[in-house]
Design a protein around this motif. Structure first.
Motif, PDB file in Angstrom:
ATOM      1  N   VAL A  98      -0.677  -1.358  40.786  1.00 22.50           N
ATOM      2  CA  VAL A  98       0.126  -1.317  39.569  1.00 22.50           C
ATOM      3  C   VAL A  98       0.051   0.057  38.916  1.00 22.50           C
ATOM      4  O   VAL A  98       1.054   0.582  38.417  1.00 22.50           O
ATOM      5  N   VAL A  99      -1.125   0.667  38.922  1.00 22.90           N
ATOM      6  CA  VAL A  99      -1.274   2.012  38.355  1.00 22.90           C
ATOM      7  C   VAL A  99      -0.353   2.995  39.083  1.00 22.90           C
ATOM      8  O   VAL A  99       0.296   3.849  38.456  1.00 22.90           O
ATOM      9  N   ARG A 100      -0.292   2.886  40.415  1.00 17.60           N
ATOM     10  CA  ARG A 100       0.610   3.762  41.181  1.00 17.60           C
ATOM     11  C   ARG A 100       2.061   3.543  40.744  1.00 17.60           C
ATOM     12  O   ARG A 100       2.819   4.510  40.566  1.00 17.60           O
ATOM     13  N   THR A 101       2.440   2.278  40.567  1.00 14.39           N
ATOM     14  CA  THR A 101       3.806   1.954  40.142  1.00 14.39           C
ATOM     15  C   THR A 101       4.110   2.553  38.778  1.00 14.39           C
ATOM     16  O   THR A 101       5.180   3.127  38.549  1.00 14.39           O
ATOM     17  N   ILE A 102       3.168   2.419  37.854  1.00 16.52           N
ATOM     18  CA  ILE A 102       3.357   2.955  36.494  1.00 16.52           C
ATOM     19  C   ILE A 102       3.485   4.472  36.536  1.00 16.52           C
ATOM     20  O   ILE A 102       4.358   5.060  35.897  1.00 16.52           O
ATOM     21  N   ASN A 103       2.618   5.138  37.319  1.00 20.29           N
ATOM     22  CA  ASN A 103       2.653   6.594  37.394  1.00 20.29           C
ATOM     23  C   ASN A 103       3.952   7.094  38.025  1.00 20.29           C
ATOM     24  O   ASN A 103       4.511   8.118  37.604  1.00 20.29           O
ATOM     25  N   GLU A 104       4.447   6.381  39.033  1.00 22.07           N
ATOM     26  CA  GLU A 104       5.721   6.749  39.650  1.00 22.07           C
ATOM     27  C   GLU A 104       6.863   6.604  38.651  1.00 22.07           C
ATOM     28  O   GLU A 104       7.784   7.430  38.619  1.00 22.07           O
ATOM     29  N   GLN A 105       6.788   5.556  37.829  1.00 19.76           N
ATOM     30  CA  GLN A 105       7.834   5.351  36.826  1.00 19.76           C
ATOM     31  C   GLN A 105       7.778   6.433  35.762  1.00 19.76           C
ATOM     32  O   GLN A 105       8.804   6.867  35.246  1.00 19.76           O
ATOM     33  N   CYS A 106       6.577   6.870  35.439  1.00 16.88           N
ATOM     34  CA  CYS A 106       6.410   7.953  34.467  1.00 16.88           C
ATOM     35  C   CYS A 106       7.113   9.222  34.948  1.00 16.88           C
ATOM     36  O   CYS A 106       7.816   9.896  34.185  1.00 16.88           O
ATOM     37  N   ILE A 107       6.953   9.541  36.220  1.00 10.70           N
ATOM     38  CA  ILE A 107       7.609  10.723  36.794  1.00 10.70           C
ATOM     39  C   ILE A 107       9.126  10.545  36.800  1.00 10.70           C
ATOM     40  O   ILE A 107       9.876  11.452  36.446  1.00 10.70           O
ATOM     41  N   ALA A 108       9.581   9.341  37.184  1.00  7.13           N
ATOM     42  CA  ALA A 108      11.021   9.080  37.265  1.00  7.13           C
ATOM     43  C   ALA A 108      11.684   9.151  35.888  1.00  7.13           C
ATOM     44  O   ALA A 108      12.794   9.670  35.746  1.00  7.13           O
ATOM     45  N   ASP A 109      10.999   8.635  34.865  1.00  6.44           N
ATOM     46  CA  ASP A 109      11.572   8.619  33.512  1.00  6.44           C
ATOM     47  C   ASP A 109      11.428   9.963  32.800  1.00  6.44           C
ATOM     48  O   ASP A 109      12.191  10.265  31.883  1.00  6.44           O
ATOM     49  N   GLY A 110      10.416  10.703  33.187  1.00  7.88           N
ATOM     50  CA  GLY A 110      10.111  11.918  32.438  1.00  7.88           C
ATOM     51  C   GLY A 110       9.466  11.603  31.107  1.00  7.88           C
ATOM     52  O   GLY A 110       9.453  12.445  30.196  1.00  7.88           O
ATOM     53  N   ALA A 111       8.900  10.413  30.982  1.00  5.39           N
ATOM     54  CA  ALA A 111       8.227   9.981  29.745  1.00  5.39           C
ATOM     55  C   ALA A 111       7.237   8.883  30.102  1.00  5.39           C
ATOM     56  O   ALA A 111       7.454   8.094  31.028  1.00  5.39           O
TER      57      ALA A 111
END
Length: 282
Positions: free
Chosen positions: A59-72
């Motif tokens: 889940v942490v990997r998923t959250i971090n990937e989403q952070c990069i994709a969103d830019g936030a």
């Protein structure tokens, strides 16, 4: 002529709801908090059954990937009982709102007790009698939807009335599922308006009746999705039905509320309060 400043478009953000069980509790809390920020576009992701270190790490990997994709940074709400799992989630590049840590620690201090740290306790069947009452209430609501069955109508704790598509059915089911309330509903139709009263089996007892109304324009929109270009969905017919229904309910002394912009939860709460029904969560 002065140049008007351009208001930057809000950055789209992602909200995660994490739980070691169903995620129902954290979703409800998270939605309530996020609803206060209407102008922020949000993508919401619920990840239930995070009950191991491996799942938490994924889940942490998923959250971090989403952070990069969103830019936030994403906003993460969690109700994770296991301290090790919470620590892993804390390592994510996100704002982590750990609901259990926020609330449990002060409660432990106040009550002078340690919490049990058992997963999923809020949604277990702790009261089998209450559980089966909810099941029976759901079956009752389904059988007495839109006035389908005339049998056992006097068993209803409340009967919702109003024109078609005002939210009566989902409210009845919510009352049954959440509170074990026996809720029936009856759609007001042109025959009722011409007669000027409800059928006898619906009128008794009077205290159990509660009505919904709606803005005709909104009713027109809802019905047009179901039956476009029909007389049923026409604005003129919607105006006639709403006005006639309100007139009938006023004449009969039936309390009613405007359901136009209310959620199912708000409608159910209003019914519980106005009809003076016992609010017990099983």
């Amino acid at each position: 002529m002065p140049i008007m400043p351009i208001t930057p478009k809000p950055t789209r953000r992602t909200a995660f709801f994490l739980s070691d069980r169903t995620g129902i509790t954290v979703e409800m809390l998270g939605h309530s908090l996020l609803s206060q920020f209407e102008n922020i576009p949000l993508d919401e992701i619920t990840l239930p059954y995070i009950d191991s270190r491996a799942k938490a790490t994924s889940v942490v990997r998923t959250i971090n990937e989403q952070c990069i994709a969103d830019g936030a940074r994403p906003v993460v709400f969690s109700t994770l009982v296991n301290p090790e799992t919470r620590i892993i989630i804390n390592s994510a590049d996100a704002l982590h709102l750990d609901c259990f840590s926020i609330f449990i620690a002060p409660l432990e201090t106040e009550l002078g007790l340690r919490s049990s740290e058992n997963m999923g306790r809020s949604h277990r069947v702790s009261d089998p009698t209450g559980y089966w009452k909810r099941i029976d209430a759901i079956n009752y609501a389904l059988k007495h939807d839109d006035g389908l069955s005339q049998k056992d109508w006097n068993r209803a704790d409340v009967t919702l009335v109003g024109v078609s598509r005002t939210g009566k059915t989902p409210t009845c089911l919510y009352l049954a599922l959440q509170y074990g309330i026996y809720a029936a509903n009856y759609p007001l139709i042109p025959e009722d308006f011409q007669r000027g009263e409800l059928p006898a089996q619906i009128r008794n007892p009077q205290s159990k009746l509660f009505g919904f109304t709606i803005h005709p324009e909104r009713l027109h929109e809802i019905r047009s999705e179901r039956k476009p270009e029909s007389v049923y969905a026409s604005l003129g017919n919607c105006e006639y039905e709403v006005q006639s229904a309100e007139k009938l309910m006023r004449r009969a002394g039936i309390p009613y509320l405007d359901a136009t912009s209310k959620s199912i939860e708000e409608l159910a709460t209003a019914v519980l309060h106005e009809a003076k029904l016992e609010r017990k969560i099983y």
